[in-house]
Design an enzyme around this catalytic site. Structure first.
Site, PDB file in Angstrom:
ATOM      1  N   TRP A 200      -2.212 -81.147 -13.820  1.00 25.35           N
ATOM      2  CA  TRP A 200      -1.580 -80.298 -14.828  1.00 25.35           C
ATOM      3  C   TRP A 200      -0.419 -81.066 -15.499  1.00 25.35           C
ATOM      4  CZ3 TRP A 200       3.517 -78.479 -15.023  1.00 25.35           C
ATOM      5  CH2 TRP A 200       3.774 -77.589 -16.085  1.00 25.35           C
ATOM      6  N   ASP A 368       0.624 -65.092 -24.680  1.00 25.38           N
ATOM      7  CA  ASP A 368       0.576 -64.203 -23.516  1.00 25.38           C
ATOM      8  C   ASP A 368       1.680 -63.131 -23.579  1.00 25.38           C
ATOM      9  OD1 ASP A 368       0.110 -63.211 -21.042  1.00 25.38           O
ATOM     10  OD2 ASP A 368       0.427 -65.077 -19.950  1.00 25.38           O
ATOM     11  N   ARG A 444      -1.511 -68.333  -9.655  1.00 25.47           N
ATOM     12  CA  ARG A 444      -0.651 -67.725 -10.677  1.00 25.47           C
ATOM     13  C   ARG A 444      -0.724 -66.188 -10.605  1.00 25.47           C
ATOM     14  NH1 ARG A 444      -0.366 -67.446 -17.220  1.00 25.47           N
ATOM     15  NH2 ARG A 444       1.773 -68.060 -17.424  1.00 25.47           N
ATOM     16  N   TRP A 478      -7.954 -69.049 -26.111  1.00 22.05           N
ATOM     17  CA  TRP A 478      -8.693 -68.578 -24.923  1.00 22.05           C
ATOM     18  C   TRP A 478      -8.198 -69.366 -23.719  1.00 22.05           C
ATOM     19  CZ3 TRP A 478     -14.231 -66.566 -25.243  1.00 22.05           C
ATOM     20  CH2 TRP A 478     -14.797 -66.404 -23.982  1.00 22.05           C
ATOM     21  N   ASP A 479      -7.377 -68.728 -22.923  1.00 21.01           N
ATOM     22  CA  ASP A 479      -6.733 -69.424 -21.810  1.00 21.01           C
ATOM     23  C   ASP A 479      -7.524 -69.226 -20.514  1.00 21.01           C
ATOM     24  OD1 ASP A 479      -4.764 -70.873 -20.522  1.00 21.01           O
ATOM     25  OD2 ASP A 479      -3.108 -69.699 -21.345  1.00 21.01           O
ATOM     26  N   ASP A 549      -0.194 -78.559 -21.408  1.00 25.80           N
ATOM     27  CA  ASP A 549       1.032 -77.761 -21.438  1.00 25.80           C
ATOM     28  C   ASP A 549       2.254 -78.644 -21.587  1.00 25.80           C
ATOM     29  OD1 ASP A 549       0.017 -75.259 -21.351  1.00 25.80           O
ATOM     30  OD2 ASP A 549       0.239 -74.982 -19.193  1.00 25.80           O
TER      31      ASP A 549
HETATM   32  C1  DGJ Z   1      -0.963 -71.560 -20.142  1.00 24.44           C
HETATM   33  C2  DGJ Z   1      -1.119 -72.126 -21.515  1.00 24.44           C
HETATM   34  O1  DGJ Z   1      -1.487 -73.453 -21.463  1.00 24.44           O
HETATM   35  C3  DGJ Z   1       0.176 -71.909 -22.286  1.00 24.44           C
HETATM   36  O2  DGJ Z   1       0.095 -72.508 -23.536  1.00 24.44           O
HETATM   37  C4  DGJ Z   1       0.413 -70.446 -22.397  1.00 24.44           C
HETATM   38  O3  DGJ Z   1      -0.594 -69.857 -23.174  1.00 24.44           O
HETATM   39  C5  DGJ Z   1       0.462 -69.820 -21.012  1.00 24.44           C
HETATM   40  N1  DGJ Z   1      -0.670 -70.169 -20.232  1.00 24.44           N
HETATM   41  C6  DGJ Z   1       0.564 -68.332 -21.127  1.00 24.44           C
HETATM   42  O4  DGJ Z   1       0.451 -67.707 -19.916  1.00 24.44           O
END
Ligand code: DGJ
Length: 742
Positions: A200, A368, A444, A478-479, A549
Site C-alpha cells: 500500500w 467516502d 478496515r 469504485w473503491d 493513495d
Molecule cells: C481509499 C482510497 O484509495 C481513497 O482515495 C479514498 O477513497 C478512501 N479509500 C476512502 O475511504
C-alpha cells in the site's frame, strides 16, 4: 500478419512484421514449441528446433524411441505425470483419482478478428482486419474433454494474446485443480526477470533479478491482483535497456488471485506459466460445461523496455479500455477526500466546488462518507442512500447545485463491502464471505460481500442504479479497501468453495458490465486502497484507476514510472494534494506536485478554498496547461528517460503522434551543489524537424536533442540560469518542444 499451417510438417507459424510464434503437432499429437521471438522468414519446417536427443534417465513416450521425452520437449500447454517433471499448465482430477491426461490434436480453425471471452475482460478488435486468431482443439478421449487453445496476433503490434478453455462432455464430473492461461518454454535462461512489486502507498516498484535454476514467481492470494505484485512479468536479456535489446512481457488480464512463474530447469529451459493462482482454485466441470481461463497478453520487443511498454500502453488504451471515455480527454477533477475526509456537509462541499470552478476545474468528486450514517470507517458500507444529516438535499440536490455551477459531479462507492453496523448486514448476514463456525477476520472494520452470489450482485446493482439514475452523475470512483479472508460462500456445497474467489471476480466484472451498459457515459475510475487492483482486467470496464493513495510528488515519481511499464498514462489517476503531504509529511512545491500529476488523468485533492492567492494563481495556470496539453499527454507516446529507482533525477517525456510537439518532465529530488554539466538525451522526436524548446528558449533539430541531448544544467552546475527562480529540493521542469513549421 498471417497464421500459416504447414500440413506436411504439421507446424503453425503465427507472425506479423515484428514477431514470430511457431509450434507443431508432435508425434504424440500434443503440441511442441519451436520458436517465439523476432519475426523470422517462414519455411515448411522448423522441426530441427525441437532438439531431441536420447538422455539418460528420461521417461519416454514411445517404446524404441529414447529421444521422445516430454521432460525435454518444449511444449505449448504441458501436463504433469507422463514424463514431464516440471510445473504443468493444468491438472484435472478424474473420478478414479488419476490426474493423467493426454490431450491430442483434433482440429484447428484460423479466422480474421478475435472472439470475446465469455464473462471475462480481454483485448478486442474494432475491425476484423486488425487481428487473426488460431483456435486449436485438442481432446482427451478417456475423459471426453476438449481443450481449446487460442492465439491472436495483432497486425500492428508485436503482440500475441492467448487463452485456454476446457469443455467437458464426460458423464462424470471432473475437477480442474489448475488451469493456467499460458505456458511458454523459452530455450535458454539468459534473462533477468522484471516484476512490479510493492505494498500500500508504494505500488509497482520496478525490481529486476537474474533468472536462476528453480522456480521464481510473483503472485497474489489476496483475492485481488494486489499492490504487492502486479499480474505482470517480463524477461529481458541482461544487456537490454530502455531503448535496445530483447524483452518478453507477459500481462494477465485478470483482477483476482494470480500466479506468474518462471521455472528454469537444469537444462536451462525457462518455462513461463501464468494464470489464476492454483492454490486458491478448483473448478468442477460437469458434462456440457466449460471453463474459460483469462487472457494473457504477450509482448515481444527487440527495442528495449520502452518499446514493450509503449506496445502495452497503446494496446490497452485503445483495444482493452472501452466505451465513451476511451478516447476522450479526461476531465480535470477535484476530490474532497484529503480535503475533508468524513467531516463535511453540503455547505463545505459547495464551497470547495465553487472555488474549484473559479480555478477552471471541471468535475467535482464526492468521496467516502456521503451515505448511511458514515462518519468514520466503522459503518454503513452497503447502505447506498444519502446521509441527509450531511446532505439535506440528497445526492440529487447536491449534484444539481454543482451542475448549476458549471461542474460535473462524480461519486464514490465501495460496492463489494459492508460493515457489521449497516442495514445491509442486519438484513443479510449470510451475504458475506465467511466460514461456518469460524471467526471472520476484518480489514478496515469491514467485511467482503459474497459477490460469487448473483443475488448479492443484483442487490448492489439496484441500489447503485437508483442513485445514479436519480442524480446527474458523470463519474464513479469504485473503491475496494480490503483483501479477502475466510473465503467461503454460505449455503453452497463443498466442491463450490474453491471456486468462490474466481466467481467473486466474475461477479465484480458482471456488476461493472451492468453499470457500463446502463450508464454508458459515466466515467469509471477503479481504486483499491489506491492501486491494489491496478490491473488490465479492470481497465476493460474503467479506463482509469487511482494509481496510489500516496500523493507525495517524490513517491509518485516511482509509482507512476513503475506503472508505466504496462499501463497507459490515460489510466493513471493522479492528483495534486496538500502539503505537508498526508502520507509522508513532506512539503514539495505546488508546481512540482502538478508537474508529476500532469502525467496521468490530473486533478486536485485538497481544499482549494484554503490555498493562498499565489497558490490559487498557480492552480489556474496548471489547469490551463493541462487543458492545452492533456490530449498529447494522455494519447502521445510515453518514454521513460531517467529512472527514480536509480538516481536523484527522474525524467520522462511524451511525443505527439505527428512528432511536432513533445513535453519533457524533468524532476530533481535533492538539490546538489557544484556538480558537472548535465544533458538529457531525448527520444522519439523527428530527427529532421527543428524544435523550439521552452524554458531554455533555444532551437535544436531532433537529431541533436536525441543524440547530444538537451542541456539541463542549472545553478547547481555553475550555470547562471535558474529556471524561474527554482531553488532547493524537489524541483521540476516541464520543457515544451514545438516543431518549427513554415
Ligand atoms: C481509499 C482510497 O484509495 C481513497 O482515495 C479514498 O477513497 C478512501 N479509500 C476512502 O475511504
Amino acid at each position: 500478419m498471417d497464421i500459416i499451417f504447414h500440413d506436411s510438417s504439421k507446424e503453425f507459424h503465427i507472425f506479423n512484421g515484428q514477431v514470430s510464434y511457431i509450434f507443431k503437432i508432435l508425434k504424440n499429437q500434443q503440441l511442441g514449441q519451436l520458436y517465439y521471438g523476432k519475426v523470422i522468414r517462414d519455411r515448411e519446417s522448423f522441426e530441427h528446433l525441437l532438439e531431441m536427443s536420447a538422455r539418460p534417465m528420461a521417461v519416454c513416450a514411445f517404446e524404441g524411441d529414447l529421444t521422445f521425452s516430454m521432460e525435454h520437449i518444449k511444449q505449448e500447454y504441458p501436463s504433469y505425470g507422463s514424463g514431464d517433471m516440471r510445473y504443468p499448465a493444468y491438472e484435472i482430477v478424474q473420478k478414479n483419482g488419476s490426474t493423467i491426461t493426454d490431450f491430442q490434436y483434433q482440429s484447428h480453425r484460423i479466422y480474421q478478428g478475435k472472439s470475446k471471452l465469455e464473462g471475462l475482460p480481454a483485448t478486442y478488435v474494432e475491425d476484423e482486419q486488425e487481428a487473426m486468431t488460431l483456435e486449436i482443439v485438442l481432446k482427451d478421449s478417456v475423459i471426453e474433454t476438449e481443450l481449446v487453445l487460442s492465439y491472436t496476433i495483432f497486425k500492428d503490434y508485436p503482440v500475441i494474446a492467448r487463452n485456454a478453455k476446457f469443455i467437458s462432455h464426460h458423464a462424470d464430473s471432473l475437477l480442474l485443480n489448475r488451469a493456467m492461461s499460458v505456458s511458454v518454454d523459452l530455450p535458454d535462461c539468459d534473462y533477468e526477470m522484471i516484476e512490479l512489486t510493492g505494498a500500500w502507498a508504494r505500488e509497482r516498484s520496478v525490481k529486476t533479478r537474474r533468472l536462476e535454476h528453480g522456480v521464481q514467481s510473483v503472485y497474489s492470494m489476496r483475492g485481488c491482483s494486489s499492490s504487492n505484485y502486479n499480474p505482470f512479468l517480463a524477461l529481458k536479456r541482461p544487456n537490454t535497456d530502455e531503448f535496445s535489446g530483447e524483452v518478453y512481457g507477459f500481462s494477465l488480464v485478470y483482477s483476482g488471485n494470480f500466479l506468474a512463474q518462471v521455472e528454469v530447469d537444469t537444462y536451462d529451459v525457462s518455462r513461463i506459466t501464468m494464470g489464476i493462482h492454483p492454490n486458491c482454485f478448483t473448478w468442477t466441470l460437469k458434462q456440457g460445461e466449460s471453463f474459460q481461463t483469462p487472457e494473457v497478453v504477450m509482448v515481444y520487443s527487440d527495442g528495449g523496455l520502452n518499446k514493450m511498454s509503449q506496445t502495452y500502453q497503446k494496446l490497452y488504451r485503445t483495444r482493452l479500455a472501452r466505451g465513451y471515455w476511451r478516447d476522450k480527454a479526461r476531465p480535470i477533477l477535484i476530490n474532497n477526500w484529503e480535503a475533508t475526509y468524513f467531516k463535511f456537509n453540503e455547505e463545505k462541499i459547495l464551497n470547495i466546488a465553487q472555488k474549484a470552478k473559479e480555478l477552471g476545474i471541471e468535475l467535482f468528486v464526492l468521496d467516502d462518507g456521503w451515505f448511511g450514517k458514515r462518519d468514520d470507517d466503522t459503518s454503513s458500507l452497503g447502505d447506498w442512500y444519502p446521509d441527509t444529516n450531511k446532505l439535506p438535499n440528497g445526492i440529487q440536490g447536491l449534484a444539481e447545485k454543482i451542475n448549476q455551477m458549471g461542474l460535473q459531479f462524480g461519486l464514490w462507492f465501495e460496492p463489494e463491502m459492508t460493515n457489521r453496523d449497516s442495514d445491509l448486514y442486519r438484513a443479510h448476514p449470510d451475504w458475506l464471505l465467511q466460514t461456518p463456525e469460524r471467526k471472520m477476520s476484518m480489514g478496515r472494520n469491514q467485511y467482503v460481500l459474497d459477490f460469487s452470489k448473483s443475488e448479492v450482485v443484483e442487490y448492489i446493482y439496484h441500489l447503485m442504479e437508483k442513485v445514479l439514475s436519480e442524480a446527474p452523475i458523470s463519474y464513479i470512483k469504485w473503491d475496494m479497501n480490503r483483501c479477502m479472508s475466510e473465503v467461503y460462500s454460505i449455503g453452497m456445497p463443498p466442491e463450490y468453495q474453491k471456486e468462490v474467489a474466481h466467481r467473486y471476480i466474475l461477479g465484480v466484472y458482471r456488476l461493472y458490465q451492468m453499470l457500463n451498459d446502463r450508464f454508458p457515459e459515466i466515467l469509471f475510475e477503479s481504486c483499491a486502497s489506491g492501486g491494489a487492483r491496478f490491473d488490465p482486467g479492470l481497465l476493460y470496464y474503467a479506463p482509469q484507476c487511482w494509481t496510489s493513495d500516496d500523493t507525495d510528488a517524490v513517491e509518485r515519481l516511482k509509482i507512476q514510472y513503475g506503472t508505466s511499464f504496462v499501463y497507459p498514462v490515460s489510466s493513471m489517476g493522479s492528483h495534486v494534494s496538500a502539503v505537508p503531504n498526508h502520507q509522508l509529511f513532506r512539503t514539495t512545491p505546488i508546481q512540482t506536485r502538478a508537474d508529476v500529476a500532469y502525467f496521468g488523468t490530473f486533478g486536485y485533492e485538497l481544499d482549494v478554498a484554503k490555498l493562498s492567492k499565489e497558490e490559487q494563481e498557480s492552480v489556474i495556470e496548471q489547469v490551463k496547461f493541462m487543458k492545452k496539453y492533456r490530449d498529447i499527454i494522455q494519447k502521445g507516446t510515453f518514454y521513460r528517460l531517467l529512472s527514480p529507482f536509480e538516481g536523484n533525477v527522474t525524467a520522462w517525456m511524451v511525443v505527439s503522434e505527428d512528432k511536432k510537439t513533445a513535453l519533457v518532465g524533468y524532476y530533481r529530488v535533492l538539490q546538489q551543489v557544484n556538480v558537472g554539466y548535465q544533458r538529457l538525451k531525448l527520444q522519439g522526436l523527428d530527427e529532421h524537424l527543428e524544435y523550439e524548446v521552452s524554458i531554455v528558449n533555444t532551437k535544436h533539430y531532433g537529431d541533436e536533442l536525441m543524440n547530444t541531448g538537451l542541456i539541463v544544467s542549472d545553478a547547481s552546475s555553475g550555470q547562471s540560469m535558474d529556471f524561474n527562480h527554482q531553488k532547493g529540493d524537489y524541483q521540476s521542469r516541464i520543457y515544451i518542444l514545438n516543431a518549427i513549421t513554415q
